[in-house]
Motif scaffolding. Structure first.
Motif, mmCIF file in Angstrom:
data_model
loop_
_atom_site.group_PDB
_atom_site.id
_atom_site.type_symbol
_atom_site.label_atom_id
_atom_site.label_comp_id
_atom_site.label_asym_id
_atom_site.label_seq_id
_atom_site.Cartn_x
_atom_site.Cartn_y
_atom_site.Cartn_z
ATOM 1 N N ALA A 1 -4.759 7.944 2.981
ATOM 2 C CA ALA A 1 -4.479 6.529 2.719
ATOM 3 C C ALA A 1 -2.985 6.241 2.768
ATOM 4 C CB ALA A 1 -5.046 6.129 1.359
ATOM 5 N N ILE A 2 -2.191 7.164 2.259
ATOM 6 C CA ILE A 2 -0.732 6.985 2.262
ATOM 7 C C ILE A 2 -0.205 6.988 3.699
ATOM 8 C CG2 ILE A 2 1.454 8.098 1.647
ATOM 9 C CD1 ILE A 2 0.019 9.053 -0.953
ATOM 10 N N LEU A 3 -0.701 7.887 4.512
ATOM 11 C CA LEU A 3 -0.270 7.949 5.912
ATOM 12 C C LEU A 3 -0.714 6.704 6.670
ATOM 13 C CD1 LEU A 3 -0.989 11.713 6.685
ATOM 14 C CD2 LEU A 3 1.244 10.627 6.384
ATOM 15 N N GLN B 1 0.809 -1.218 0.000
ATOM 16 C CA GLN B 1 0.000 0.000 0.000
ATOM 17 C C GLN B 1 0.841 1.267 0.000
ATOM 18 O OE1 GLN B 1 -3.287 -0.146 2.754
ATOM 19 N NE2 GLN B 1 -3.533 2.070 2.752
ATOM 20 N N PHE B 2 2.089 1.186 0.548
ATOM 21 C CA PHE B 2 2.900 2.391 0.587
ATOM 22 C C PHE B 2 3.300 2.865 -0.816
ATOM 23 C CE2 PHE B 2 6.372 -0.671 0.365
ATOM 24 C CZ PHE B 2 7.353 -0.005 -0.372
ATOM 25 N N MET C 1 7.721 11.159 -1.981
ATOM 26 C CA MET C 1 7.471 10.135 -2.994
ATOM 27 C C MET C 1 6.417 10.573 -3.995
ATOM 28 S SD MET C 1 7.676 6.896 -0.397
ATOM 29 C CE MET C 1 7.147 5.616 -1.509
ATOM 30 N N VAL C 2 5.387 11.238 -3.526
ATOM 31 C CA VAL C 2 4.380 11.787 -4.437
ATOM 32 C C VAL C 2 5.020 12.813 -5.366
ATOM 33 C CG1 VAL C 2 2.375 13.320 -4.550
ATOM 34 C CG2 VAL C 2 2.351 11.370 -2.999
ATOM 35 N N ASN C 3 5.858 13.678 -4.793
ATOM 36 C CA ASN C 3 6.516 14.712 -5.583
ATOM 37 C C ASN C 3 7.451 14.115 -6.629
ATOM 38 O OD1 ASN C 3 6.910 17.471 -6.145
ATOM 39 N ND2 ASN C 3 8.729 17.563 -4.851
ATOM 40 N N SER D 1 13.857 7.390 -4.925
ATOM 41 C CA SER D 1 13.099 8.001 -3.840
ATOM 42 C C SER D 1 12.309 6.951 -3.065
ATOM 43 C CB SER D 1 12.142 9.066 -4.398
ATOM 44 O OG SER D 1 11.376 9.658 -3.370
ATOM 45 N N THR D 2 11.673 6.027 -3.777
ATOM 46 C CA THR D 2 10.866 4.984 -3.142
ATOM 47 C C THR D 2 11.733 4.033 -2.325
ATOM 48 O OG1 THR D 2 9.277 5.089 -4.965
ATOM 49 C CG2 THR D 2 9.206 3.130 -3.580
ATOM 50 N N ILE D 3 12.854 3.611 -2.892
ATOM 51 C CA ILE D 3 13.762 2.707 -2.181
ATOM 52 C C ILE D 3 14.277 3.359 -0.905
ATOM 53 C CG2 ILE D 3 16.025 1.583 -2.279
ATOM 54 C CD1 ILE D 3 13.875 0.109 -3.817
ATOM 55 N N MET D 4 14.645 4.636 -1.001
ATOM 56 C CA MET D 4 15.162 5.339 0.167
ATOM 57 C C MET D 4 14.120 5.428 1.277
ATOM 58 S SD MET D 4 17.455 8.545 -1.129
ATOM 59 C CE MET D 4 17.524 9.078 0.585
ATOM 60 N N GLN D 5 12.897 5.806 0.904
ATOM 61 C CA GLN D 5 11.857 5.961 1.918
ATOM 62 C C GLN D 5 11.433 4.613 2.492
ATOM 63 O OE1 GLN D 5 11.359 8.831 3.137
ATOM 64 N NE2 GLN D 5 12.548 9.823 1.524
ATOM 65 N N PHE D 6 11.440 3.566 1.680
ATOM 66 C CA PHE D 6 11.143 2.216 2.174
ATOM 67 C C PHE D 6 12.194 1.781 3.188
ATOM 68 C CE2 PHE D 6 11.769 -2.416 1.813
ATOM 69 C CZ PHE D 6 10.533 -2.837 2.291
ATOM 70 N N PHE D 7 13.456 2.091 2.876
ATOM 71 C CA PHE D 7 14.550 1.748 3.783
ATOM 72 C C PHE D 7 14.391 2.494 5.110
ATOM 73 C CE2 PHE D 7 18.809 2.763 5.469
ATOM 74 C CZ PHE D 7 19.270 1.477 5.722
#
Length: 418
Positions: free
Chosen positions: A345-347, A313-314, A359-361, A408-414
């Motif tokens: 939903a993202i939060l 979902q993230f 990530m949206v940006n 960006s996605t990989i960084m925030q997932f980490f």
């Protein structure tokens, strides 16, 4: 009264089709919102109320965007953008000219200059270099576009402002979160642009860019943006939080004083309003559509679809930014609709507000250059070429955007998993 997912999709589709047909985007968005509400099962009174509420929710972002126009105007009108661009390319030299063009575009975009203006500023300088070295137009234009794309996700531009506002987080934190993806965007752009150096048409017009002695010094050119960015980042290192509403105009005033242009302040203020009014009108129109989408089942349907496809979902954050930028061909439109519609939903997926906004940006930068948007046509003017040749760059631009959003996605997932 809840609007059906079908109605929301129909409203969004109507807006997209009309925008592609070159109707005024503001009216396309408003009409699409109206159609979406009615088709989705709401009566006319409720539909208009939802549209008005959505437009009203854009007020904080619009206020900050309008004030950011003052800084952008001073950088453009004082000649600061030209000086910064020329100095970066001069410092790197001819051998690294492609990297110089990329970095020049990235820096200008990162300090708050609109991407259309960045490309139109860097384009002629790149043309001059390209003519001397025998480079193709495609290489020069891709360097400017990719650099601008990388800078845009770490800038105080309308897209970042909208994402930060809708996730209720500091603008500086969203800018900081995407620095590594921006650097990766610069590297990928440089590599791809170099592969195009000998492709298709060469620059056969000698455009000799003479150094303008009236341009401000490099220090005077950069001190305003530096002050603005430092003020924005104060909240990250201290208890002092300076809103963009204050930081960006202060940077503009510093720039005006440093470049000795106090006498032109009124002119710059007027130009700033003129530059940003189109963006703000777009945000208002976007708000009406957002109001309809927020009152629909689209969020729940999207989450159900992700679950059915076994997609975490993230990932709604980057995916929503990409889809909405595909629909609007605008980073601002994409980031605004995605962050307004899916922030809750993202939060709820476990992401922080900063992670979701960044990530949206990043996702919203992937399709900003498509033909139904303004950037496509502005870029065609910056390095004169026919539309057939311009279309040959689209897949390269998408590739750069995908690298940015992937990193960006990989960084925030980490960060989320720590």
């Amino acid at each position: 009264m809840t609007i059906t997912t079908f109605g929301a999709i129909i409203g969004l589709s109507v807006s997209i089709i009309l925008i592609i047909k070159k109707f005024e985007p503001f009216y396309c968005l408003v009409f699409g919102a109206l159609v979406g509400g009615i088709v989705g099962g709401a009566d006319l009174v409720s539909t208009v109320e939802y549209m008005a509420n959505g437009a009203q929710s854009m007020a904080p972002a619009i206020l900050r965007v309008m004030t950011s126009g003052f800084l952008a105007a001073t950088l453009i009108k004082t000649g600061a953008v030209d000086r910064i661009s020329e100095e970066i390319i001069k410092i790197l030299g001819i051998k690294k000219s492609i990297l110089g063009i990329v970095l020049s575009a990235m820096v200008l975009s990162a300090v708050g200059v609109d991407l259309d203006v960045v490309v139109l500023t860097v384009g002629p300088i790149g043309m001059s270099i390209g003519h001397k070295l025998g480079y193709s137009k495609l290489a020069i234009l891709l360097a400017a576009l990719g650099g601008g794309k990388a800078g845009n996700i770490i800038s105080p531009n309308p897209n970042t402002l909208a994402a930060a506002t809708n996730f209720n987080v500091d603008l500086s934190s969203v800018m900081l979160a995407n620095i590594v993806p921006a650097i990766c965007g610069v590297l990928v752009t440089t590599v791809l642009a170099k592969t195009l150096i000998n492709k298709v048409s060469k620059i056969n017009i000698d455009i000799d860019i003479q150094e303008d002695e009236n341009l401000p010094s490099l220090f005077a050119s950069i001190i305003g943006p530096i002050v603005a960015i430092c003020l924005l980042f104060l909240g990250n290192v201290s208890s002092i939080v300076v809103d963009p509403l204050v930081a960006l105009p202060v940077g503009a005033i510093v720039c005006i004083i440093a470049t000795k242009n106090l006498v032109h302040t009124k002119e710059y203020l007027s130009y700033g309003v003129e530059k940003m009014q189109g963006v703000c009108i777009l945000l208002l129109g976007t708000g009406t559509l957002v109001g309809i989408i927020q009152m629909s089942n689209l969020q729940h349907s999207t989450i159900s679809l992700l679950d059915t496809l076994s997609i975490p979902q993230f990932l709604l954050a980057p995916i929503s930014g990409m889809v909405m930028s595909l629909a609007t061909a605008s980073t601002t439109g994409g980031a605004t609709i995605a962050s307004s519609t899916f922030s809750s939903a993202i939060l709820n997926s476990g992401l922080s507000g900063i992670a979701g906004a960044s990530m949206v940006n990043a996702g919203a930068c992937v399709f900003e250059h498509l033909p139904h948007g303004a950037l496509f046509h502005a870029s065609t003017k910056s390095v004169p070429m026919d539309l057939i040749e311009r279309f040959k760059l689209i897949h390269y631009e998408i590739a750069i955007g995908l690298v940015i959003v992937f990193v960006s996605t990989i960084m925030q997932f980490f960060m989320m998993s720590l």
